[in-house]
Design a protein around this motif. Structure first.
Motif, PDB file in Angstrom:
ATOM      1  N   UNK A  64       0.812  -1.221   0.000  1.00 49.95           N
ATOM      2  CA  UNK A  64       0.000   0.000   0.000  1.00 49.95           C
ATOM      3  C   UNK A  64       0.846   1.271   0.000  1.00 49.95           C
ATOM      4  N   UNK A  65       2.162   1.133   0.078  1.00 47.82           N
ATOM      5  CA  UNK A  65       3.051   2.310   0.067  1.00 47.82           C
ATOM      6  C   UNK A  65       3.428   2.732  -1.352  1.00 47.82           C
ATOM      7  N   UNK A  66       2.918   1.997  -2.354  1.00 52.47           N
ATOM      8  CA  UNK A  66       3.382   2.182  -3.742  1.00 52.47           C
ATOM      9  C   UNK A  66       3.264   3.624  -4.249  1.00 52.47           C
ATOM     10  N   UNK A  67       2.243   4.357  -3.806  1.00 52.40           N
ATOM     11  CA  UNK A  67       2.033   5.715  -4.331  1.00 52.40           C
ATOM     12  C   UNK A  67       2.692   6.803  -3.480  1.00 52.40           C
ATOM     13  N   UNK A  68       3.390   6.427  -2.423  1.00 51.46           N
ATOM     14  CA  UNK A  68       3.924   7.440  -1.494  1.00 51.46           C
ATOM     15  C   UNK A  68       5.090   8.220  -2.105  1.00 51.46           C
ATOM     16  N   UNK A  69       5.113   9.515  -1.806  1.00 46.75           N
ATOM     17  CA  UNK A  69       6.258  10.356  -2.198  1.00 46.75           C
ATOM     18  C   UNK A  69       7.381  10.211  -1.176  1.00 46.75           C
ATOM     19  N   UNK A  70       6.977   9.989   0.082  1.00 46.24           N
ATOM     20  CA  UNK A  70       7.972   9.790   1.146  1.00 46.24           C
ATOM     21  C   UNK A  70       7.449   8.754   2.130  1.00 46.24           C
ATOM     22  N   UNK A  71       8.342   7.893   2.609  1.00 45.52           N
ATOM     23  CA  UNK A  71       7.980   6.935   3.659  1.00 45.52           C
ATOM     24  C   UNK A  71       8.900   7.186   4.849  1.00 45.52           C
ATOM     25  N   UNK A  90       8.231   0.975  -3.177  1.00 47.65           N
ATOM     26  CA  UNK A  90       8.011   2.392  -3.490  1.00 47.65           C
ATOM     27  C   UNK A  90       8.530   2.748  -4.885  1.00 47.65           C
ATOM     28  N   UNK A  91       8.079   3.889  -5.390  1.00 44.67           N
ATOM     29  CA  UNK A  91       8.582   4.396  -6.674  1.00 44.67           C
ATOM     30  C   UNK A  91      10.085   4.669  -6.531  1.00 44.67           C
ATOM     31  N   UNK A  92      10.837   4.567  -7.645  1.00 40.40           N
ATOM     32  CA  UNK A  92      12.285   4.799  -7.533  1.00 40.40           C
ATOM     33  C   UNK A  92      12.636   6.233  -7.136  1.00 40.40           C
ATOM     34  N   UNK A  93      11.713   7.174  -7.310  1.00 40.38           N
ATOM     35  CA  UNK A  93      12.023   8.558  -6.937  1.00 40.38           C
ATOM     36  C   UNK A  93      11.522   8.912  -5.529  1.00 40.38           C
ATOM     37  N   UNK A  94      10.941   7.932  -4.820  1.00 29.26           N
ATOM     38  CA  UNK A  94      10.411   8.233  -3.480  1.00 29.26           C
ATOM     39  C   UNK A  94      11.555   8.428  -2.486  1.00 29.26           C
ATOM     40  N   UNK A  95      11.299   9.299  -1.492  1.00 29.23           N
ATOM     41  CA  UNK A  95      12.282   9.516  -0.419  1.00 29.23           C
ATOM     42  C   UNK A  95      11.950   8.562   0.728  1.00 29.23           C
ATOM     43  N   UNK A  96      12.975   7.992   1.330  1.00 33.47           N
ATOM     44  CA  UNK A  96      12.779   7.135   2.503  1.00 33.47           C
ATOM     45  C   UNK A  96      13.514   7.793   3.671  1.00 33.47           C
TER      46      UNK A  96
END
Ligand code: NAD
Length: 283
Positions: A79-86, A108-114
């Motif tokens: 369910x985190x697939x659409x997140x911009x940041x986790x 997550x997307x490759x451009x997401x911030x963790x």
């Protein structure tokens, strides 16, 4: 990057607080924990805090409902697939966090911030679990999250400027004041705070003053809102010992040795407020 959809791992003390302030600021938030019971505890805690704000007239019923509507609780990392940041805010354990970060990275997307809310573990070390360490950063919130204004932003060796700037922008838009710190044991605030508390324990151990007088002295003489021994009881003496051990091991410097009395208190099971007895009695 503007972070509009936020994922938070962990629905505990810190995770639920981070979820609450992000949702209150109008962000959609996905809150992940290991069980439905843990998610329910997190949601109930947020609900109770928001209800207190309504009672005090700081929030309307409509704002409370709108905040809760922004939160989705789940046990599925997918369910985190659409997140911009986790933001990872699970239990303080290096092995567990490395496993969780790999799980986040896989969905997550490759451009997401963790980001991680760790209070002591190396950001550079945790970054080794993910494919793009330049997009990894420490975001260290303070307890209780809805009340405390500070967020420490901790850059690992590979954290990019863009990641730092996105985290700084998010911290500001959710009402926090960020400071920027390089990666090092305890970052900046705990590096200063915890040795001061440890020294207060040495002063008590050496019989120089009573616990009450040490705390009164630091409140009246240094304008601290709470004395160092009462604060240690609030943090948890086991946590305090673990932080001092991280400093001692990380810096290899005897000035960070944990006070023997601190270790003895932990050995005796007197961990502070959470066990009803620390430097003070809470029963
Ligand atoms: P907590 O024990 O209240 O909550 C931890 C949560 O993580 C629990 O709900 C647990 O079920 C969940 N969890 C464990 N494994 C998980 C997994 N695999 N996936 C998803 N969720 C999982 O702990 P806390 O006090 O909220 O601390 C969380 C983090 O915040 C730690 O890294 C801690 O060092 C840091 N921190 C704590 C404080 C504080 O004062 N408590 C302050 C600053 C930072």
């Amino acid at each position: 990057m503007e972070c509009k959809i936020i994922g938070v791992i962990g629905a505990g003390i810190m995770g639920s607080g981070i979820v609450q302030i992000c949702a209150l600021a109008g962000r959609d938030v996905v809150m992940v924990d290991v069980s439905a019971a843990a998610i329910d505890r997190g949601i109930n805690s947020i609900n109770a805090t928001l209800a207190r704000s309504v009672t005090k007239g700081r929030l309307t019923e409509e704002q409370k409902a709108a905040t809760l509507a922004h939160i989705k609780g789940t046990t599925s990392y997918a369910d985190l697939a659409d997140c911009d940041m986790v933001i990872e805010a699970a239990t303080e354990n290096e092995g567990l966090k490395l496993t969780i970060l790999k799980q986040i990275d896989a969905v997550v997307r490759p451009d997401a911030i963790i980001a991680t809310n760790t209070s002591s573990i190396s950001i550079t070390k945790l970054a080794s679990a993910i494919q793009h360490p330049d997009r990894f950063i420490g975001m260290h919130f303070f307890n209780p999250v809805p009340v405390m204004a500070l967020v420490e932003l901790i850059r690992g060796l590979q954290t990019s400027d863009a990641t730092h700037d996105s985290a700084k922008a998010l911290a500001t838009t959710i009402g926090k004041t960020p400071i920027s710190v390089k990666n090092s044991p305890g970052f900046a605030v705990n590096r200063i705070l915890c040795p001061m508390i440890n020294e207060a324990i040495f002063v008590l151990q050496e019989g120089l003053a009573s616990a009450e007088d040490i705390d009164e002295g630091m409140k009246l003489g240094c304008n601290q809102p709470i004395g160092p021994l009462a604060l240690a009881d609030m943090i948890g003496l086991d946590t305090m010992l673990s932080v001092m051990e991280t400093f001692y091991a990380g810096f290899n410097d005897p000035k960070y040795r944990p006070a023997p009395l601190l270790r003895e208190m932990v050995d005796s099971g007197r961990l502070g407020r959470k066990t009803g007895q620390g430097f003070y009695n809470y029963s």
